[in-house]
Structure formats: C-alpha cells, structure tokens
Design a protein around this motif. Structure first.
Motif: not given
Ligand code: AMP
Ligand code: MG
Length: 340
Positions: A273-278, A300-308, A324-330
């Motif tokens: 699954s992919v959970t997006v927080v925006a 995952f690379s795209l998610a990391k590159s997107l602001p917000d 579990i892999k989460a982007t650094p913003g979390l």
C-alpha cells in the motif's frame, strides 16, 4: 470485488490534554455516498445546531459533486463527455479535470484519468476468465493518454481528440469531495474537525499541535479483523491510501489490481500500500494512485522530491512480513506499532 481498503481513524488522544475539553465537545455523524462508502464528519467545540447545518450542507454538496463527476450516474458532466466525446462542464468538473491533468504531468503519466478502456478490458477478462489479447490491449492504449484530452477553461469545454476515449475520475474525485467537505466545515465556523470517507481523511485543527492520530492499516491483516501497523500524528492535512490488497479482480488465480499502469496497459504491481499525506486532498488521492503505479523505487523517489507531499510505503519484506518506508518529512510523526 472486495470492499475499499481503509485507514482506521484512531483515538484523538492529545485533544483533551491540549484544549482542556473532553470528547463531550465532539459531535459526529455519517452518511453513505459514492456507492455506499461511510463518510463520517466530526466537529469539535461546535454547537449541535451549527454542526447539523454544516452536515446537511456537506451532504448536498457531496450529492452535487457526485452528480457531476461520476461516470456511473447518467447525465453527469463525465457521462456526457464519455458519451459524446465533448462536453461543456461545470466549474467543479473543470477544476478536477485540470488538477488531474497537472497530476498526469507531475507523475510522468502514471496518473491518467483516461486509462478506463484498458481497465475495462481487464475487468472483462476477470469476468470471463480469459486473459486479454495483446492486440486488444494495444488498441485500447491508443485511446489512452491525458494529452489526448483538450480543456478550454475560458469556454468550460472539454474535448476528446481520439474516438473511443473514456474519462474515469475514480482515482481523484473522492479526494476532491472530502476536501470540499472540510472547506464547508471551516466556512461553517468549525475550527477543528475530521472528514473520514472509508479511511481517506482530511483533518484540520489549525494549531500545529499534532492533535490527530491516524492509523495505517496492516495490509496483511484480515479484512474482518483489521489491525494497524503504524500511526501518524498530524494537525492538518489529508491522508489517502491506495493499494490492491482488498480491491482486486482474479484471473487464473492471480490478483489483478484495479489500478492500471497506463504506460504499459498492465494492472499495477505496486507495493502492498501507499499512504500519502498532503495539504490538499485531491493531490493526496491522485498521488496515492500514481505512487502505487510507480512502485517502491520510482514512486518513493518521486514522493521524496515533491514539496508538501509525504508518503508511507508498505512493502513485502521478503520474509512474509511488511517493511515500512517513509519519506523524511514524516520524521517524528510516524510511530510503528509493536506486534501484540
Ligand atoms: P484509488 O483507489 O484512489 O487508487 O483509485 C483507483 C481508481 O482510479 C480505479 O478504480 C480506477 O477507477 C482509477 N484508476 C486506475 N488506474 C489509474 C491510473 N493509473 N490513473 C488514474 N486513475 C486510475
Ligand atoms: Mg487515488
């Protein structure tokens, strides 16, 4: 086909501590739009009459939006577009279509609202039990591509440039609808609230205090006894999940995802699954679908590159479990739950 996958809304643990008021100041009610999805509206520190008024407004606005955006209801903007190849549409439909086009560009075509001809081939294949022919898929793919849709904002006009195209807003409309519901709550004077449509949520508290705790479902847990694998602590924003562990078709014993990779015409074989927080709910919805298509590496690379935009990818750990892999913003907002 099984029911919609879900994020479960957990307790609102920090609220009483920070605001000094308990759950008695919380009012909640639900209705069942979009083919029966439970849409729960929760307001805090609000009078019953103000809540009821806002709840009724949300119900009629949701009905109005479904009556414009659904491809399953007769005479909606999207049904007319699909029937006639062109249509004059409402401002809401234009906004959603333009957002979908921007998402198509931003995801390099992974999010594409014109993929329906391909999805329908796979749905028919699952029904008949016969795998689709390569030529059939190739011919459907000729009718797929967001650049084949022309939008004139000034004339409120949408035109399909290739015959036999079809628009399906299933990957974004729900996000738009829950975002609009949250806006109505704010406009109605509710300063803190939750909109939860089958696990896709919008939260607002305006305090930056991480008041809300949103559970992320363990995709390997059974749907009749779902468990959470992690919890997000957030104050504002949208949380939307895409995955195929519950919504899929079967063909030759194989799971066929309802999310299509528009670049190949194949059902996506994304992570669990992919959970997006925006900040914005329609972006969260579209990105969840797109990141699922793009998969564990590219998504995952795209998610990391997107602001917000932040994302939590749940992937197969190769040992029968979930990684579990989460982007650094979390960082500081995501808590993993221990197995009981
Ligand atoms: P979601 O549950 O938000 O991931 O949306 C899945 C739904 O979006 C599917 O049931 C289709 O209606 C539609 N869809 C499938 N694949 C795509 C795609 N690649 N881009 C946009 N919409 C899609
Ligand atoms: Mg989506």
């Amino acid at each position: 086909m099984a029911t919609r996958l879900s994020l479960t809304l957990l307790t609102l643990a920090l609220v009483p501590l920070l605001t000094g008021c308990g759950n008695k100041d919380k009012i909640s009610d639900e209705f069942f739009p979009m083919g029966g999805i439970p849409m729960r509206i929760t307001g805090f520190d609000v009078s019953q009459s103000k809540f009821d008024e806002t709840f009724e407004r949300i119900k009629s606005r949701t009905e109005e939006l479904e009556g414009l955006l659904s491809k399953y209801i007769k005479d909606t903007d999207i049904s007319r577009l699909n029937d006639q190849g062109k249509a004059t549409v409402s401002e809401d439909t234009l906004v959603v279509l333009e957002k979908a086009m921007a998402m198509c560009v931003s995801t390099d075509g992974a999010f594409d609202i014109t993929m329906a001809p391909v999805l329908e081939i796979w749905q028919r294949a699952a029904k008949s039990g016969k795998a689709p022919q390569a030529e059939e898929l190739a011919s459907a793919l000729e009718r797929v591509g967001c650049r084949k849709l022309e939008i004139s904002h000034s004339q409120s006009r949408v035109t399909m440039t290739t015959p036999g195209m079809e628009v399906d807003l299933g990957g974004i409309a729900k996000g738009y609808i829950i975002g609009e519901a949250a806006e109505l709550m704010k406009k109605g004077g509710i300063s803190k609230g939750i909109v939860d449509a089958g696990g896709d949520v919008v939260l607002f508290s305006g305090k930056g205090d991480q008041s809300f705790r949103v559970g992320i479902r363990d995709p390997l847990s059974p749907s009749d006894a779902p468990k959470n694998i992690a919890v997000l602590s957030l104050s504002d924003g949208a949380v939307v999940t895409s995955g195929c562990y519950e919504r899929y078709f079967e063909l030759d014993g194989e799971k066929i995802c309802h999310i299509i990779d528009p670049r190949t015409g194949q059902p996506a074989k994304g992570p669990l699954s992919v959970t997006v927080v925006a900040r914005d709910a329609s972006s969260a919805d579209a990105y969840a679908t797109a990141l699922y298509v793009l998969g564990e590496e590219d998504g995952f690379s795209l998610a990391k590159s997107l602001p917000d935009v932040d994302a939590v990818f749940l992937v197969d750990d190769g040992k029968g479990g979930v990684a579990i892999k989460a982007t650094p913003g979390l960082a500081g907002k995501l808590e993993l739950l221990k197995e009981e």
